[in-house]
Design an enzyme around this catalytic site. Structure first.
Site, PDB file in Angstrom:
ATOM      1  N   SER A   8       0.809  -1.166   0.004  1.00  0.00           N
ATOM      2  CA  SER A   8       0.056   0.041  -0.109  1.00  0.00           C
ATOM      3  C   SER A   8       0.907   1.022   0.038  1.00  0.00           C
ATOM      4  O   SER A   8       2.201   1.036   0.167  1.00  0.00           O
ATOM      5  CB  SER A   8      -0.799   0.041   1.268  1.00  0.00           C
ATOM      6  OG  SER A   8      -1.420   1.116   1.366  1.00  0.00           O
TER       7      SER A   8
ATOM      8  N   TYR B  80      -2.686  -0.071  10.596  1.00  0.00           N
ATOM      9  CA  TYR B  80      -2.518  -0.433   9.057  1.00  0.00           C
ATOM     10  C   TYR B  80      -1.046  -0.249   8.477  1.00  0.00           C
ATOM     11  O   TYR B  80      -0.709  -1.080   8.037  1.00  0.00           O
ATOM     12  CB  TYR B  80      -3.566   0.243   8.290  1.00  0.00           C
ATOM     13  CG  TYR B  80      -3.755  -0.162   6.834  1.00  0.00           C
ATOM     14  CD1 TYR B  80      -3.999  -1.464   6.435  1.00  0.00           C
ATOM     15  CD2 TYR B  80      -3.452   0.939   5.814  1.00  0.00           C
ATOM     16  CE1 TYR B  80      -4.203  -1.625   5.193  1.00  0.00           C
ATOM     17  CE2 TYR B  80      -3.626   0.332   4.460  1.00  0.00           C
ATOM     18  CZ  TYR B  80      -4.066  -1.060   4.261  1.00  0.00           C
ATOM     19  OH  TYR B  80      -3.968  -1.236   2.849  1.00  0.00           O
TER      20      TYR B  80
HETATM   21  N1  LIG Z   1      -8.430  -1.106  -1.526  1.00  0.00           N
HETATM   22  C1  LIG Z   1      -7.544  -0.071  -1.333  1.00  0.00           C
HETATM   23  O1  LIG Z   1      -7.696   1.352  -1.279  1.00  0.00           O
HETATM   24  C2  LIG Z   1      -6.462  -0.577  -1.108  1.00  0.00           C
HETATM   25  C3  LIG Z   1      -5.186   0.112  -1.304  1.00  0.00           C
HETATM   26  C4  LIG Z   1      -3.865  -0.291  -1.182  1.00  0.00           C
HETATM   27  C5  LIG Z   1      -3.674  -1.605  -0.675  1.00  0.00           C
HETATM   28  N2  LIG Z   1      -4.643  -2.435  -0.457  1.00  0.00           N
HETATM   29  C6  LIG Z   1      -4.262  -3.677   0.042  1.00  0.00           C
HETATM   30  O2  LIG Z   1      -4.821  -4.703  -0.960  1.00  0.00           O
HETATM   31  C7  LIG Z   1      -5.333  -5.865  -0.512  1.00  0.00           C
HETATM   32  C8  LIG Z   1      -6.627  -6.179  -0.827  1.00  0.00           C
HETATM   33  O3  LIG Z   1      -7.567  -5.172  -0.344  1.00  0.00           O
HETATM   34  P1  LIG Z   1      -8.873  -5.172  -0.976  1.00  0.00           P
HETATM   35  O4  LIG Z   1      -9.329  -3.577  -1.199  1.00  0.00           O
HETATM   36  O5  LIG Z   1      -8.873  -6.017  -2.397  1.00  0.00           O
HETATM   37  O6  LIG Z   1      -9.893  -5.755   0.386  1.00  0.00           O
HETATM   38  P2  LIG Z   1     -11.281  -6.244   0.369  1.00  0.00           P
HETATM   39  O7  LIG Z   1     -11.903  -5.908  -0.937  1.00  0.00           O
HETATM   40  O8  LIG Z   1     -11.721  -6.040   1.582  1.00  0.00           O
HETATM   41  O9  LIG Z   1     -11.068  -7.765   0.223  1.00  0.00           O
HETATM   42  C9  LIG Z   1     -10.297  -8.346   1.351  1.00  0.00           C
HETATM   43  C10 LIG Z   1      -9.982  -9.883   0.860  1.00  0.00           C
HETATM   44  O10 LIG Z   1      -8.969 -10.414   1.850  1.00  0.00           O
HETATM   45  C11 LIG Z   1      -9.577 -11.461   2.212  1.00  0.00           C
HETATM   46  N3  LIG Z   1      -9.334 -11.713   3.727  1.00  0.00           N
HETATM   47  C12 LIG Z   1      -9.549 -10.929   4.758  1.00  0.00           C
HETATM   48  N4  LIG Z   1      -9.279 -11.523   5.853  1.00  0.00           N
HETATM   49  C13 LIG Z   1      -8.910 -12.823   5.564  1.00  0.00           C
HETATM   50  C14 LIG Z   1      -8.530 -13.753   6.510  1.00  0.00           C
HETATM   51  N5  LIG Z   1      -8.414 -13.954   7.722  1.00  0.00           N
HETATM   52  N6  LIG Z   1      -8.218 -15.116   5.776  1.00  0.00           N
HETATM   53  C15 LIG Z   1      -8.427 -15.222   4.647  1.00  0.00           C
HETATM   54  N7  LIG Z   1      -8.719 -14.052   3.544  1.00  0.00           N
HETATM   55  C16 LIG Z   1      -8.977 -12.894   4.361  1.00  0.00           C
HETATM   56  C17 LIG Z   1     -11.104 -11.281   1.906  1.00  0.00           C
HETATM   57  O11 LIG Z   1     -11.668 -12.733   1.799  1.00  0.00           O
HETATM   58  P3  LIG Z   1     -13.035 -13.066   2.475  1.00  0.00           P
HETATM   59  O12 LIG Z   1     -13.980 -12.898   1.225  1.00  0.00           O
HETATM   60  O13 LIG Z   1     -13.113 -14.323   2.808  1.00  0.00           O
HETATM   61  O14 LIG Z   1     -13.346 -12.125   3.565  1.00  0.00           O
HETATM   62  C18 LIG Z   1     -10.978 -10.751   0.686  1.00  0.00           C
HETATM   63  O15 LIG Z   1     -10.668 -11.481  -0.497  1.00  0.00           O
HETATM   64  C19 LIG Z   1      -4.762  -5.724   1.020  1.00  0.00           C
HETATM   65  O16 LIG Z   1      -3.638  -6.123   1.428  1.00  0.00           O
HETATM   66  C20 LIG Z   1      -5.006  -4.151   1.210  1.00  0.00           C
HETATM   67  O17 LIG Z   1      -4.182  -3.876   2.313  1.00  0.00           O
HETATM   68  C21 LIG Z   1      -5.839  -1.995  -0.757  1.00  0.00           C
END
Ligand SMILES: NC(=O)c1ccc[n+]([C@@H]2O[C@H](COP(=O)([O-])OP(=O)(O)OC[C@H]3O[C@@H](n4cnc5c(N)ncnc54)[C@H](OP(=O)(O)O)[C@@H]3O)[C@@H](O)[C@H]2O)c1
Length: 241
Positions: free
Chosen positions: A136, A149
């Site tokens: 991130s 975070y």
């Molecule tokens: N969105 C942003 O703005 C952003 C920006 C920078 C970086 N990121 C990073 O990108 C990555 C993905 O984020 P996202 O935005 O796609 O998040 P998201 O839409 O909230 O999805 C989160 C994902 O993580 C999985 N997950 C969470 N806890 C888990 C656990 N205990 N065991 C297995 N799977 C788990 C969820 O699976 P379930 O469906 O089973 O819950 C889901 O597939 C993260 O590492 C985040 O920090 C995001």
């Protein structure tokens, strides 16, 4: 073999993607589905089975990343790509965050990445594979309400920077991707926390992050995409409300 015999099929390279059920991980699965056999990470097996059936070659990897054990990876002999996208975002001031918030965030965003990587390194070394961590912008900067975070993402960067040097002699490349705000469930939750209206069109689309993963995956072996930033441009587009 006669000239009319079909050519033997080359097995597809394999990619395991944690967090493939939603958001960025899901977009990465869509992107890699054309070229890889996919192991789809998430917690809901039936949801992952339905998703797997929509791809040419895929199967669920249904496990809470905090509980991944040797038995879960026992059948993975060779692995070309390991994408860590599963993650959580907990916001709050140091004055308010309790031990559970700290523990859960580090368990999912850091400890689970370390354990799954460790368990899969033999398979990655066998394939000359790549580890790709979705970090991130918060892996570089912190600020008010971001101690947990950013703390996890700083730690994740420390992990991948070390791993990159350790695995170079073993032929495994390590990539850290640093997106700014991306239009996913996580971003919606962040807007709720901030008390702001959420306009998905204003933020990076998950498919764009998936394209950065594709860039790393497709790099030929003499090259490594080691670290990559993708930021919202801030330019008004048609998708914005
Ligand atoms: N969105 C942003 O703005 C952003 C920006 C920078 C970086 N990121 C990073 O990108 C990555 C993905 O984020 P996202 O935005 O796609 O998040 P998201 O839409 O909230 O999805 C989160 C994902 O993580 C999985 N997950 C969470 N806890 C888990 C656990 N205990 N065991 C297995 N799977 C788990 C969820 O699976 P379930 O469906 O089973 O819950 C889901 O597939 C993260 O590492 C985040 O920090 C995001």
């Amino acid at each position: 073999m006669t000239s009319s015999s079909p050519l033997p099929r080359t097995p597809l390279p394999t990619a395991l993607i944690t967090g493939a059920s939603r958001g960025i991980g899901r977009a990465i699965a869509d992107e890699l589905a054309t070229t890889h056999h996919l192991l789809l990470g998430g917690r809901d097996r039936s949801e992952l089975e339905a998703l797997a059936s929509s791809y040419p070659s895929a199967e669920p990897f249904a496990v809470d990343v905090r509980q991944v054990a040797e038995a879960d990876v026992a059948g993975i002999e060779s692995l070309d790509v390991l994408v860590h996208s599963a993650g959580v975002l907990r916001m709050g001031a140091v004055a308010d965050l309790d031990d559970d918030a700290w523990r859960e965030s580090f368990e999912i965003n850091v400890f689970a990445v370390a354990r799954l990587t460790r368990l899969l390194l033999p398979a990655l070394r066998r394939a000359g594979g790549q580890v790709i961590a979705i970090n991130s912008g918060s892996g570089f900067t912190s600020g008010s309400s971001s101690a947990v975070y950013s703390g996890t993402k700083f730690a994740l960067r420390a992990l991948t920077d070390a791993l990159r040097e350790e695995e170079r002699p073993h032929g495994v490349r390590v990539c850290s991707i640093h997106p700014g705000r991306v239009a996913t469930d996580m971003q919606r939750e962040l807007h709720e926390y901030e008390g702001k209206d959420y306009n998905p069109g204003a933020w990076i689309q998950p498919e764009q992050v998936a394209k950065t993963v594709r860039l790393a995956v497709d790099a030929s072996r003499e090259a490594a995409v080691e670290s990559l930033n993708i930021r919202p441009s801030g330019i008004r587009t048609a998708g914005m409300a």
